[in-house]
Design an enzyme around this catalytic site. Sequence first.
Site, PDB file in Angstrom:
ATOM      1  N   VAL A 114       2.237   4.963  -4.928  1.00  0.00           N
ATOM      2  CA  VAL A 114       3.365   5.596  -4.254  1.00  0.00           C
ATOM      3  C   VAL A 114       4.367   4.534  -3.805  1.00  0.00           C
ATOM      4  O   VAL A 114       5.495   4.470  -4.287  1.00  0.00           O
ATOM      5  CB  VAL A 114       2.893   6.429  -3.043  1.00  0.00           C
ATOM      6  CG1 VAL A 114       4.079   7.091  -2.351  1.00  0.00           C
ATOM      7  CG2 VAL A 114       1.876   7.475  -3.473  1.00  0.00           C
ATOM      8  N   CYS A 115       3.944   3.688  -2.891  1.00  0.00           N
ATOM      9  CA  CYS A 115       4.868   2.766  -2.235  1.00  0.00           C
ATOM     10  C   CYS A 115       5.218   1.546  -3.083  1.00  0.00           C
ATOM     11  O   CYS A 115       6.162   0.826  -2.751  1.00  0.00           O
ATOM     12  CB  CYS A 115       4.291   2.334  -0.892  1.00  0.00           C
ATOM     13  SG  CYS A 115       3.968   3.736   0.200  1.00  0.00           S
ATOM     14  N   ILE A 116       4.469   1.292  -4.161  1.00  0.00           N
ATOM     15  CA  ILE A 116       4.835   0.213  -5.077  1.00  0.00           C
ATOM     16  C   ILE A 116       5.478   0.778  -6.342  1.00  0.00           C
ATOM     17  O   ILE A 116       6.489   0.248  -6.829  1.00  0.00           O
ATOM     18  CB  ILE A 116       3.614  -0.657  -5.418  1.00  0.00           C
ATOM     19  CG1 ILE A 116       3.026  -1.250  -4.135  1.00  0.00           C
ATOM     20  CG2 ILE A 116       3.997  -1.788  -6.374  1.00  0.00           C
ATOM     21  CD1 ILE A 116       3.996  -2.073  -3.312  1.00  0.00           C
ATOM     22  N   LEU A 163       0.854  -1.190   0.000  1.00  0.00           N
ATOM     23  CA  LEU A 163       0.000   0.000   0.000  1.00  0.00           C
ATOM     24  C   LEU A 163       0.895   1.247   0.000  1.00  0.00           C
ATOM     25  O   LEU A 163       1.882   1.285   0.700  1.00  0.00           O
ATOM     26  CB  LEU A 163      -0.879   0.023   1.251  1.00  0.00           C
ATOM     27  CG  LEU A 163      -1.839  -1.152   1.435  1.00  0.00           C
ATOM     28  CD1 LEU A 163      -2.556  -1.033   2.788  1.00  0.00           C
ATOM     29  CD2 LEU A 163      -2.836  -1.239   0.315  1.00  0.00           C
ATOM     30  N   TRP A 164       0.527   2.268  -0.731  1.00  0.00           N
ATOM     31  CA  TRP A 164      -0.428   2.293  -1.832  1.00  0.00           C
ATOM     32  C   TRP A 164       0.271   1.993  -3.138  1.00  0.00           C
ATOM     33  O   TRP A 164       1.466   2.233  -3.274  1.00  0.00           O
ATOM     34  CB  TRP A 164      -1.105   3.655  -1.905  1.00  0.00           C
ATOM     35  CG  TRP A 164      -1.880   4.061  -0.702  1.00  0.00           C
ATOM     36  CD1 TRP A 164      -2.732   3.286   0.047  1.00  0.00           C
ATOM     37  CD2 TRP A 164      -1.881   5.353  -0.093  1.00  0.00           C
ATOM     38  NE1 TRP A 164      -3.288   4.017   1.062  1.00  0.00           N
ATOM     39  CE2 TRP A 164      -2.773   5.288   1.002  1.00  0.00           C
ATOM     40  CE3 TRP A 164      -1.232   6.552  -0.359  1.00  0.00           C
ATOM     41  CZ2 TRP A 164      -3.024   6.376   1.827  1.00  0.00           C
ATOM     42  CZ3 TRP A 164      -1.482   7.630   0.447  1.00  0.00           C
ATOM     43  CH2 TRP A 164      -2.369   7.551   1.525  1.00  0.00           C
TER      44      TRP A 164
END
Length: 218
Positions: A121-123, A117-118
Amino acid sequence: MSPATATPAPSLLSPSDHALVLIDFQSQMAFATHTIDISALRNNVSLIGKGAKGFNVPVVLTTVAEASFSGPMFPELPAIFPKQPVFDRTSMNTWEDQPVIDEINRIGKRRLVMAGLWTSVCIVGPALSALAQGFEVYVITDACGDVSEEAHERAITRMVQAGAVPMTSVQYLLELRRDWARGETYALTTGIAGDHAGGYGIGIQYAKRMFGAQEGGH
């Protein structure tokens, strides 16, 4: 034209050729996730976590601002990986955190499977960064979520355009297994599927109970 051979494509995952990176499955991130029901997300995270654990896939667990803002990791993950270190970061992009990169280098796999998540952004951050450094990246899209469908879908499109490969949680589990005749992981796979794979899992339970059936026979 070469004749067909009974061999898998090199692009298919196997338990020994990759690491699973699970990113920011935390309370604060979940509160604003609207692209997937949180109970479904937690179920899918449990599925891939148990699959990786059972097939001895190396796993990296990471959080962001755990104590100061984002809160604890989903309890399923420490339950599955009770002795696993968790790398807490300040950076939104996991790939900019040196302890995480040290762990990636220690594991030594050039193929990475990501979820978290999210999505936008984080992936996207670590996926694009890893691809730029020559890694292969797979993203388990139904074990990711975002603040809106638009954000999630644009993130998946962006990563695919850069070379990432999308897949689902059940697909990940079954790709690790690939042959129902492999007796040593049959109970593991069907057990995880029975608990977490929805209608497919219920079907496995039904066939076993009613007919004594199992996949792998002819």
